[in-house]
Scaffold this motif. Sequence first.
Motif, PDB file in Angstrom:
ATOM      1  N   LEU A  13      -3.200  -7.489 -11.820  1.00 26.19           N
ATOM      2  CA  LEU A  13      -3.131  -6.587 -10.667  1.00 26.19           C
ATOM      3  C   LEU A  13      -3.727  -7.204  -9.406  1.00 26.19           C
TER       4      LEU A  13
ATOM      5  N   ARG B   3      -0.736  -8.369  -7.512  1.00 30.45           N
ATOM      6  CA  ARG B   3       0.340  -7.383  -7.641  1.00 30.45           C
ATOM      7  C   ARG B   3       1.491  -7.614  -6.678  1.00 30.45           C
ATOM      8  N   SER B   4       1.235  -8.270  -5.562  1.00 33.95           N
ATOM      9  CA  SER B   4       2.294  -8.486  -4.573  1.00 33.95           C
ATOM     10  C   SER B   4       3.420  -9.367  -5.100  1.00 33.95           C
TER      11      SER B   4
ATOM     12  N   PHE C  95       4.725  -9.042  -8.066  1.00 34.76           N
ATOM     13  CA  PHE C  95       5.475  -8.316  -9.086  1.00 34.76           C
ATOM     14  C   PHE C  95       6.326  -7.220  -8.466  1.00 34.76           C
TER      15      PHE C  95
ATOM     16  N   THR D 287       6.922  -3.063 -12.452  1.00 37.28           N
ATOM     17  CA  THR D 287       5.899  -3.829 -13.170  1.00 37.28           C
ATOM     18  C   THR D 287       4.511  -3.431 -12.719  1.00 37.28           C
ATOM     19  N   THR D 288       4.330  -3.276 -11.426  1.00 37.81           N
ATOM     20  CA  THR D 288       3.024  -2.897 -10.890  1.00 37.81           C
ATOM     21  C   THR D 288       2.606  -1.531 -11.418  1.00 37.81           C
ATOM     22  N   ARG D 289       3.543  -0.588 -11.434  1.00 36.11           N
ATOM     23  CA  ARG D 289       3.208   0.747 -11.932  1.00 36.11           C
ATOM     24  C   ARG D 289       2.885   0.725 -13.418  1.00 36.11           C
TER      25      ARG D 289
ATOM     26  N   GLU E 175      -0.597  -0.583 -13.683  1.00 39.94           N
ATOM     27  CA  GLU E 175      -1.586   0.427 -13.268  1.00 39.94           C
ATOM     28  C   GLU E 175      -1.793   1.458 -14.377  1.00 39.94           C
TER      29      GLU E 175
ATOM     30  N   SER F  28       9.861  -5.554 -16.499  1.00 41.00           N
ATOM     31  CA  SER F  28       8.610  -6.243 -16.210  1.00 41.00           C
ATOM     32  C   SER F  28       8.798  -7.751 -16.169  1.00 41.00           C
TER      33      SER F  28
END
Length: 342
Positions: free
Chosen positions: A86, A89-90, A92, A96-98, A101, A159
């Motif tokens: 994370l 995160r930029s 992804f 994928t980021t969610r 998280e 992902s």
Amino acid sequence: MAFKNLSLLTICLSLVLSSLSPISIASNNKRDVVPPETLCKSTVYPSYCKTLLANQNGTIFDYGRISVRKSLSQSRKFLNLVNSFLQDRSSFSLPTTRALEDCQFLAQQNFEYLSNALDNVGKASDDLPTTEAEDQQTMLSAALTNQETCLEGLQTTASDERVKSELLSSLSDDTKLHSVSLDLFIKGWVPEKKISTSWQPNGRHLGFRNGRLPLRMSNRVRAIYDSARGHGRKLLQDSSDSVLVNDIVVVSQDGSGNFTTINDAIAAAPNNSASSDGYFLIFVTGGVYQEYVSIAKNKKYLMMVGDGINQTIITGDHNVVDNFTTFNSATFGEQIKYTHIF
């Protein structure tokens, strides 16, 4: 209505896992030194268990502590791994980021649950009191549920393959570890006698009678409850073995209640209430509530009652197509035990 992380699910999972263990250890033999092979063959993952406890020599309590301690250590490593992804995160995609998280939130919960479990097993070398044992069993089961939820989120999104390969491998091994920890905990610290299903002073067990729940409350609270439910639907009240309700608020979309949204009613509930205080009852009148309800872990001893099947409906439109994970498409989520929804 969709639910995430509910105690009912975790209790069912723990019961399934315990039913897979054919060998029972009598209470008076739990302090005997036994080889890991004897104990492990009655766990869900015998080979993994034997590897975990290789070269050890101890009692069921010793093995249980080793396993729970290892589970805690691995939960910390998994959380650190998720956090490391994370931080970048930029690079992804949004799905994928969610998913990451979600896994971060669930891993934080697992670390808390396992820390609590280790504190308890570290002090006890005998059966825990029934309700305390059930609490810990539920938390260890919840850790497994959280693992599965994280896994599902990663598998159902597009992902990044690097994320998938590293996290899925860790999830697979950690699920086996947490399963063994749960199994050994049940064998070591959960009393063999049947757990009562009647309501106890700590509020964990609610006793239904002929499909109805006996409630005990003041005249003021009872009047509000009966008024909200309408004529001819009076409260079933019993002076003995009934569930104490301390206060009540009513949610109604037409403004006739205390609140128009469920989340506002939850926010008004007291924080960290004690079992002796009784339940804070939220009655939700009929209607379609388009909101995502989340119950924080400091909102304890809540009881939520609707107007009936197909009368009180909670709905939302989050879905995977719009880049929401399954976990965050749930319309109803709780982070705690001791919340009951009817």
